[in-house]
Motif scaffolding. Structure first.
Motif, PDB file in Angstrom:
ATOM      1  N   LEU A  81       1.030  -1.276   0.070  1.00 37.92           N
ATOM      2  CA  LEU A  81       0.023   0.170   0.012  1.00 37.92           C
ATOM      3  C   LEU A  81       0.653   1.264  -0.008  1.00 37.92           C
ATOM      4  O   LEU A  81       1.903   1.349   0.923  1.00 37.92           O
ATOM      5  CB  LEU A  81      -0.895   0.009   1.356  1.00 37.92           C
ATOM      6  CG  LEU A  81      -1.817  -0.956   1.480  1.00 37.92           C
ATOM      7  CD1 LEU A  81      -2.589  -0.819   2.823  1.00 37.92           C
ATOM      8  CD2 LEU A  81      -3.062  -1.097   0.333  1.00 37.92           C
ATOM      9  N   CYS A  82       0.572   2.161  -0.606  1.00 34.47           N
ATOM     10  CA  CYS A  82       1.298   3.659  -0.844  1.00 34.47           C
ATOM     11  C   CYS A  82       0.512   4.655  -0.236  1.00 34.47           C
ATOM     12  O   CYS A  82      -0.837   4.439  -0.080  1.00 34.47           O
ATOM     13  CB  CYS A  82       1.584   3.954  -2.319  1.00 34.47           C
ATOM     14  SG  CYS A  82       2.951   3.086  -2.980  1.00 34.47           S
ATOM     15  N   PHE A  83       1.259   5.298   0.543  1.00 37.81           N
ATOM     16  CA  PHE A  83       0.690   6.506   1.250  1.00 37.81           C
ATOM     17  C   PHE A  83       1.538   7.820   0.954  1.00 37.81           C
ATOM     18  O   PHE A  83       2.347   7.832   0.184  1.00 37.81           O
ATOM     19  CB  PHE A  83       0.946   6.227   2.742  1.00 37.81           C
ATOM     20  CG  PHE A  83       0.150   5.095   3.440  1.00 37.81           C
ATOM     21  CD1 PHE A  83      -0.972   5.011   3.981  1.00 37.81           C
ATOM     22  CD2 PHE A  83       0.873   3.862   2.970  1.00 37.81           C
ATOM     23  CE1 PHE A  83      -1.530   3.948   4.249  1.00 37.81           C
ATOM     24  CE2 PHE A  83       0.231   2.602   3.602  1.00 37.81           C
ATOM     25  CZ  PHE A  83      -1.047   2.879   4.301  1.00 37.81           C
ATOM     26  N   ALA A  84       0.535   8.863   1.561  1.00 35.69           N
ATOM     27  CA  ALA A  84       1.259  10.271   0.927  1.00 35.69           C
ATOM     28  C   ALA A  84       2.501  10.578   1.449  1.00 35.69           C
ATOM     29  O   ALA A  84       3.334  11.387   0.717  1.00 35.69           O
ATOM     30  CB  ALA A  84       0.329  11.345   1.491  1.00 35.69           C
ATOM     31  N   THR A  85       2.836  10.070   2.718  1.00 41.27           N
ATOM     32  CA  THR A  85       4.377  10.182   3.225  1.00 41.27           C
ATOM     33  C   THR A  85       4.598   8.733   3.902  1.00 41.27           C
ATOM     34  O   THR A  85       3.841   7.928   4.110  1.00 41.27           O
ATOM     35  CB  THR A  85       4.202  11.158   4.269  1.00 41.27           C
ATOM     36  OG1 THR A  85       3.603  10.944   5.294  1.00 41.27           O
ATOM     37  CG2 THR A  85       3.941  12.540   3.711  1.00 41.27           C
ATOM     38  N   LEU A 216       6.949  13.475  -1.932  1.00 40.85           N
ATOM     39  CA  LEU A 216       6.925  12.692  -1.006  1.00 40.85           C
ATOM     40  C   LEU A 216       6.113  11.508  -1.101  1.00 40.85           C
ATOM     41  O   LEU A 216       5.229  11.312  -1.732  1.00 40.85           O
ATOM     42  CB  LEU A 216       5.934  13.408   0.062  1.00 40.85           C
ATOM     43  CG  LEU A 216       6.710  14.842   0.820  1.00 40.85           C
ATOM     44  CD1 LEU A 216       5.471  15.836   1.331  1.00 40.85           C
ATOM     45  CD2 LEU A 216       7.615  14.650   1.946  1.00 40.85           C
ATOM     46  N   GLY A 217       6.244  10.328  -0.188  1.00 44.68           N
ATOM     47  CA  GLY A 217       5.590   9.192  -0.318  1.00 44.68           C
ATOM     48  C   GLY A 217       6.052   8.287   0.754  1.00 44.68           C
ATOM     49  O   GLY A 217       7.228   8.336   1.248  1.00 44.68           O
ATOM     50  N   GLY A 264      -0.638  10.806  -4.069  1.00 42.89           N
ATOM     51  CA  GLY A 264      -1.280  11.497  -5.440  1.00 42.89           C
ATOM     52  C   GLY A 264      -0.346  10.836  -6.611  1.00 42.89           C
ATOM     53  O   GLY A 264       0.722  10.395  -6.575  1.00 42.89           O
ATOM     54  N   PRO A 265      -1.191  10.798  -7.820  1.00 37.52           N
ATOM     55  CA  PRO A 265      -0.570  10.148  -9.188  1.00 37.52           C
ATOM     56  C   PRO A 265       0.679  10.909  -9.475  1.00 37.52           C
ATOM     57  O   PRO A 265       1.530  10.057  -9.957  1.00 37.52           O
ATOM     58  CB  PRO A 265      -1.789  10.109  -9.979  1.00 37.52           C
ATOM     59  CG  PRO A 265      -2.497  11.008  -9.589  1.00 37.52           C
ATOM     60  CD  PRO A 265      -2.591  11.231  -7.914  1.00 37.52           C
ATOM     61  N   GLU A 266       0.816  11.989  -9.359  1.00 40.23           N
ATOM     62  CA  GLU A 266       1.816  12.827  -9.798  1.00 40.23           C
ATOM     63  C   GLU A 266       3.088  12.462  -9.120  1.00 40.23           C
ATOM     64  O   GLU A 266       4.236  12.156  -9.641  1.00 40.23           O
ATOM     65  CB  GLU A 266       1.712  14.327  -9.694  1.00 40.23           C
ATOM     66  CG  GLU A 266       0.631  14.870 -10.732  1.00 40.23           C
ATOM     67  CD  GLU A 266      -0.744  14.791 -10.113  1.00 40.23           C
ATOM     68  OE1 GLU A 266      -1.103  14.621  -9.373  1.00 40.23           O
ATOM     69  OE2 GLU A 266      -1.592  15.452 -10.862  1.00 40.23           O
ATOM     70  N   ALA A 267       2.902  12.297  -7.678  1.00 46.81           N
ATOM     71  CA  ALA A 267       3.877  12.028  -6.866  1.00 46.81           C
ATOM     72  C   ALA A 267       4.420  10.502  -7.111  1.00 46.81           C
ATOM     73  O   ALA A 267       5.590  10.314  -6.966  1.00 46.81           O
ATOM     74  CB  ALA A 267       3.631  12.323  -5.346  1.00 46.81           C
ATOM     75  N   ALA A 268       3.484   9.897  -7.173  1.00 47.24           N
ATOM     76  CA  ALA A 268       3.458   8.081  -7.535  1.00 47.24           C
ATOM     77  C   ALA A 268       4.371   7.875  -9.035  1.00 47.24           C
ATOM     78  O   ALA A 268       5.437   7.411  -8.895  1.00 47.24           O
ATOM     79  CB  ALA A 268       2.302   7.520  -7.606  1.00 47.24           C
TER      80      ALA A 268
END
Ligand SMILES: *Cc1c(COP(=O)(O)O)cnc(C)c1O
Length: 411
Positions: A81-85, A216-217, A264-268
């Motif tokens: 699972l990916c998260f914002a930070t 960030l991620g 977010g998709p851009e950060a991903a």
């Protein structure tokens, strides 16, 4: 990919295992928040988890899912699972897995904000035992019948203590306790926590995996080793599939959907592109860090150097047997009489800044910045000297980097 490829080959080519629109070599950035279906019954069955698909961006997105798949490959896990930070991923453990009355055992050598998060957890009805995790005996002594998880970092930031990873893994397996390893400082290229029995692996994608300091991620990977049927806090709603999937089902719902710290998709996309060169960067930063650590250790104006690659490091043996190299994190203390702020101001390349795992070398006076809030007593208990300088070593040319740190001492 049926053939077994190496680390970098796998990361570069795994996106194309599923069809990509127009043969695009990079996964497209899907910015849509919602996903429409021609048949309303299909929408219902996606909602009910009966068929795969996307519904609303907070719970999942195709660009983020491609990165989750990449991280699973890197960590040899069954799901990610990916998260914002990174903190979002660690916070999801609390949100998704713990209940009032539970107990956790954590290394006392921790990223500062994780330390602060455990204080919050303790204030909200769970208890936390902080132990010196460089010796598994201390973890064993702290376990209680209500211990739900053991949490350690591979190489602790900023003093570089290396947890007794293998023995803690054996202990957790024997006692049936969930073992959570924050792999940020090693990254899955230098070390896979699955090899020592970790059930869940945390990565701050902000650091080495993204690697360029532009996004960030965070991520949480299930290695498939933990038996979730032994975990008392899984709600009935998340027990529909095989027990191997229970943990991630609950974490996706409670930790991501309800908690809302979605990537977010851009950060991903930025992180996925950065990840392609993870191995190259880790080799270069590890070599630079070792050269810098050796140079500083030999200098009479330096009081101490903390780097697991040095033979003088207390856990050099463990680090050498488990890690492919020793990573980009090091810290050192100047002798009394050299002001750490003046020293930092004389550096011309290394930048005073608080990130880690960037391509550029970054330096920070720890006690006055990232560890300021916890106060002198707790700092002392964590072995943080007031003059401690943390270095996140970058990929600069080695000679330039050594010259920068040397010239600042000479001045
Ligand atoms: C940076 C870091 C985190 C938190 O990650 P963010 O992406 O900054 O939230 C967690 N653990 C370790 C070891 C870190 O270095």
């Amino acid at each position: 990919m049926s053939k077994t490829y190496g680390f970098t080959t796998t990361i570069l080519h795994n996106d194309r295992q599923k069809a990509v629109e127009f043969g695009s070599l990079h996964r497209p950035v899907h910015t849509s928040v919602a996903f429409g279906y021609q048949d309303a019954r299909q929408l219902a069955s996606v909602f009910q988890g009966k068929e795969p698909g996307f519904r609303y961006g907070r719970q999942g997105n195709p660009t983020v899912a491609a990165l989750e798949d990449k991280v699973s490959k890197m960590e040899d896990g069954i799901a990610t699972l990916c998260f914002a930070t990174g903190m979002g991923a660690i916070g999801a453990l609390f949100q998704g897995l713990l209940r009032a009355g539970d107990h956790i055992v954590s290394s006392s050598f921790l990223f500062g904000n994780t330390n602060s998060l455990w204080q919050t957890v303790a204030a909200q009805g769970c208890s936390v035992s902080f132990v010196d995790a460089t010796n598994a005996d201390n973890v064993a002594a702290a376990l209680q019948p209500n211990t739900r998880l053991v949490f350690v970092e591979t190489i602790a930031n900023p003093r570089t203590q290396v947890a007794d990873l293998e023995r803690i893994g054996a202990l957790c397996r024997e006692r049936g306790v969930l073992y959570v390893v924050d792999n940020t400082m090693t990254s899955p290229y230098l070390f896979r926590p699955k090899a020592v029995g970790a059930g869940l692996v945390i990565n701050s994608l902000t650091k080495s995996i993204g690697g360029h300091g532009i996004a960030l991620g965070g991520s949480l990977t299930d290695t498939g080793l933990y038996d979730w049927s032994a975990f008392p806090n899984i709600a009935e709603a998340y027990k529909k599939n095989a027990p191997k999937q229970w943990g991630m089902a609950q974490l996706r719902a409670k930790g991501l959907r309800d908690f809302g710290a979605s990537l977010g998709p851009e950060a991903a996309h930025h992180i996925a592109v950065g990840a392609e060169t993870l191995a190259l960067r880790m080799e270069r930063t590890s070599a630079n860090a070792l050269a810098l650590a050796r140079m500083l250790e030999a200098d009479p104006r330096v009081a101490a150097v903390h780097y697991p690659g040095l033979a003088s490091h207390p856990q050099h043996g463990i680090a050498s047997s488990l890690f492919k190299a020793y990573g980009s994190l090091m810290s050192f203390e100047l002798k009394d009489g050299i002001d750490c702020f003046d020293y930092l101001n004389r550096l011309k390349l290394a930048i005073p800044a608080s990130n880690l795992g960037d391509t550029r070398t970054l330096v920070i006076p720890v006690a006055h910045t990232i560890f300021y809030e916890m106060g002198p007593e707790r700092r002392a208990s964590m072995g943080i000297a007031e003059s401690l300088i943390r270095v996140s070593v970058g990929i600069e040319d080695t000679a330039d980097l050594l010259d920068d740190f040397q010239s600042a001492l000479d001045a």
